[in-house]
Design an enzyme around this catalytic site. Structure first.
Site, PDB file in Angstrom:
ATOM      1  N   LYS A 140       0.553  -1.220   0.091  1.00  0.00           N
ATOM      2  CA  LYS A 140      -0.063  -0.055   0.029  1.00  0.00           C
ATOM      3  C   LYS A 140       0.739   1.255   0.119  1.00  0.00           C
ATOM      4  CE  LYS A 140      -0.413  -0.282   5.074  1.00  0.00           C
ATOM      5  NZ  LYS A 140      -1.040  -0.842   6.117  1.00  0.00           N
ATOM      6  N   ARG A 147     -11.193   0.395  15.092  1.00  0.00           N
ATOM      7  CA  ARG A 147     -10.994   0.970  13.742  1.00  0.00           C
ATOM      8  C   ARG A 147     -11.842   0.602  12.786  1.00  0.00           C
ATOM      9  NH1 ARG A 147      -4.780   1.533  11.585  1.00  0.00           N
ATOM     10  NH2 ARG A 147      -5.637  -0.407  10.690  1.00  0.00           N
ATOM     11  N   TYR A 204      15.402  30.846   6.191  1.00  0.00           N
ATOM     12  CA  TYR A 204      14.266  31.648   6.738  1.00  0.00           C
ATOM     13  C   TYR A 204      14.222  31.832   8.025  1.00  0.00           C
ATOM     14  CZ  TYR A 204      11.852  31.227   2.035  1.00  0.00           C
ATOM     15  OH  TYR A 204      11.349  31.025   0.959  1.00  0.00           O
ATOM     16  N   MET A 244      11.142  24.858   1.094  1.00  0.00           N
ATOM     17  CA  MET A 244      10.490  23.855   0.166  1.00  0.00           C
ATOM     18  C   MET A 244      11.226  23.035  -0.803  1.00  0.00           C
ATOM     19  SD  MET A 244       7.447  24.856  -2.525  1.00  0.00           S
ATOM     20  CE  MET A 244       6.324  25.740  -1.381  1.00  0.00           C
TER      21      MET A 244
HETATM   22  C1  LIG Z   1      -0.619  -1.725   6.742  1.00  0.00           C
HETATM   23  C2  LIG Z   1      -1.331  -3.067   7.343  1.00  0.00           C
HETATM   24  C3  LIG Z   1      -0.192  -4.238   7.675  1.00  0.00           C
HETATM   25  C4  LIG Z   1       1.329  -4.073   7.419  1.00  0.00           C
HETATM   26  O1  LIG Z   1       1.818  -3.247   8.655  1.00  0.00           O
HETATM   27  P1  LIG Z   1       3.492  -3.195   8.809  1.00  0.00           P
HETATM   28  O2  LIG Z   1       3.448  -2.837  10.363  1.00  0.00           O
HETATM   29  O3  LIG Z   1       3.843  -2.209   7.796  1.00  0.00           O
HETATM   30  O4  LIG Z   1       3.924  -4.700   8.715  1.00  0.00           O
HETATM   31  C5  LIG Z   1      -0.650  -5.363   7.970  1.00  0.00           C
HETATM   32  N1  LIG Z   1      -2.253  -5.469   8.122  1.00  0.00           N
HETATM   33  C6  LIG Z   1      -2.870  -4.482   7.735  1.00  0.00           C
HETATM   34  C7  LIG Z   1      -4.345  -4.662   7.802  1.00  0.00           C
HETATM   35  C8  LIG Z   1      -2.547  -3.169   7.458  1.00  0.00           C
HETATM   36  O5  LIG Z   1      -3.497  -2.444   7.076  1.00  0.00           O
END
Ligand SMILES: *Cc1c(COP(=O)(O)O)cnc(C)c1O
Length: 401
Positions: A43, A144, A293, A341
């Site tokens: 992701k 969650r 800055y 930036m």
């Molecule tokens: C992002 C995620 C993971 C991976 O987590 P890490 O700490 O990066 O290994 C695992 N399970 C779910 C549901 C996630 O959203």
């Protein structure tokens, strides 16, 4: 060949693949199950490492399952990895269902609405019985996302799920709130809740193929593997663990009695990303001159300064102003003044040989010295996840061995 970009993130294929193989071996030895799989989480553009590079490398290395946040990310992975099983982990939105079907992604579900939308969209397509794989997330205490374990809601959901013949409950999973706190009572409670709920689901006549739980900390902390494997065996399912950040060479810091073992496992991983730039300009200034800055740095002595063409728009956290350092010729060069930036100034007074055009490492290794995402996270008061994801799209990701 086009010139290689001055500022770039080099992504190491061999390190990613080795991390994946190490983590899978660890999961397999701790579950005592050679078929235990590792779902590779890609992701957020593979945690900032570049999906287009990382997803195919992981698939070639043997990752059968890839995890993404949204259907949009899943569609991108499907184009790159035609054979992969792809789990959308954020849950489902109504507007995503058609694309989900088109790209053959497995959604995470827990709301009755998810079932309604899937059923509604499935009506227009001739799906065979049990041909749409879905993964049910259980909320065991993270509060969650995931199905509530309150008796009424739980039963109502299972009844609705059963009423849609085209859906196949392919997997059941949960996520832990504090997996790096190895002695946390909450982990035990979450596990017990998961185990009980999964047994109820199976007793209600479902046959999930996969049970999965945890994250990188769970794989490295080695606490979930054994109970997960035991439960899977008992219910004729297969076990899988999910891992994200550890694939890229990082993890949370462990707390608890067994922390040393987990930290040893963590230390065997190698950071995959090296963020480089080059000195754009050099100048020598007299004592008393102010830098950047708001003049937050005043030169206490005559200094030699290197201008770096990198700033917070590239993802360099502004909290590193007057705090962080970069590497030049394998030596640390402190960041002086505010990060702008697009520009940052580093003190190279101790490096009179440093030249315009020479390599600067923002994150990664140079001549045996390292600056890690953990260092950046400490300076910026955040976690390495955020540091890695923050490297912006302006920084091209370049494949390297
Ligand atoms: C992002 C995620 C993971 C991976 O987590 P890490 O700490 O990066 O290994 C695992 N399970 C779910 C549901 C996630 O959203």
């Amino acid at each position: 060949m086009p010139p290689s970009p001055i500022t770039r993130a080099e992504i190491s294929r061999s390190r990613l693949v080795e991390n994946f193989q190490r983590l899978r071996s660890l999961a397999r030895s701790n579950t005592n199950d050679e078929r235990c799989d590792l779902l590779a989480v890609v992701k957020a553009d593979a945690y900032g490492h570049g999906l287009a590079l990382c997803a195919p490398w992981l698939a070639e290395a043997g990752a059968k399952w890839l995890g993404v946040t949204s259907v949009e990310e899943g569609v991108a992975v499907r184009r790159l990895c035609p054979q992969a099983c792809i789990l959308v982990m954020r849950g489902l939105l109504r507007c995503e269902v058609e694309e989900l079907f088109d790209a053959q992604l497995a959604p995470t579900i827990w709301d009755i609405e998810h079932l309604d939308w899937l059923a509604e969209a499935a009506q227009h397509r001739a799906f065979a019985a049990e041909s749409i794989p879905v993964h049910l997330e259980l909320d065991t205490g993270m509060t969650r996302q995931g199905l509530s374990l309150a008796a009424e809601e739980f039963a109502a959901f299972l009844n609705s799920l059963r009423a849609i013949p085209s859906l196949k409950l392919d997997g059941i999973y949960t996520h832990f709130a504090s997996p790096e706190m190895l002695d946390a009572e909450q982990n035990r409670q979450q596990w017990a809740a998961f185990e009980q709920a999964v047994e109820q689901i199976v007793a209600a006549g479902f046959h999930p193929q996969w049970l999965h739980a945890g994250n990188s900390s769970s794989v490295l902390g080695q606490q979930v593997a054994e109970p997960l494997a035991t439960l899977a065996t008992k219910l004729s399912a297969r076990c899988m663990m999910r891992t994200g950040i550890a694939l890229y060479g990082y993890a949370s810091h462990f707390i608890g009695e067994q922390a040393a073992m987990a930290e040893t496992a963590r230390a065997s991983l190698e950071p995959v990303l090296t963020w480089k730039t080059a000195i754009a300009s050099l100048r020598t200034i007299e004592a008393g001159r102010c830098i950047g800055y708001n003049a937050t740095f005043v030169a206490p002595k005559k200094m030699r300064l290197a201008l770096l063409p990198v700033g917070y728009a590239d993802g360099l956290n502004r909290k590193l102003s007057n705090r962080g350092h970069v590497l030049v010729r394998g030596m640390t060069a402190p960041i002086v003044g505010r990060i702008s930036m697009d520009l940052t100034v580093a003190d190279v007074s101790h490096l009179p040989e440093a030249m315009i055009g020479e390599e600067v490492v923002m994150l990664g290794e140079q001549n045996g010295q390292r600056v890690t995402a953990d260092d950046h996270a400490r300076w910026a008061e955040t976690i390495p996840y955020e540091i890695l994801c923050a490297v912006s799209a302006r920084v091209p990701r370049v494949a390297c061995e």
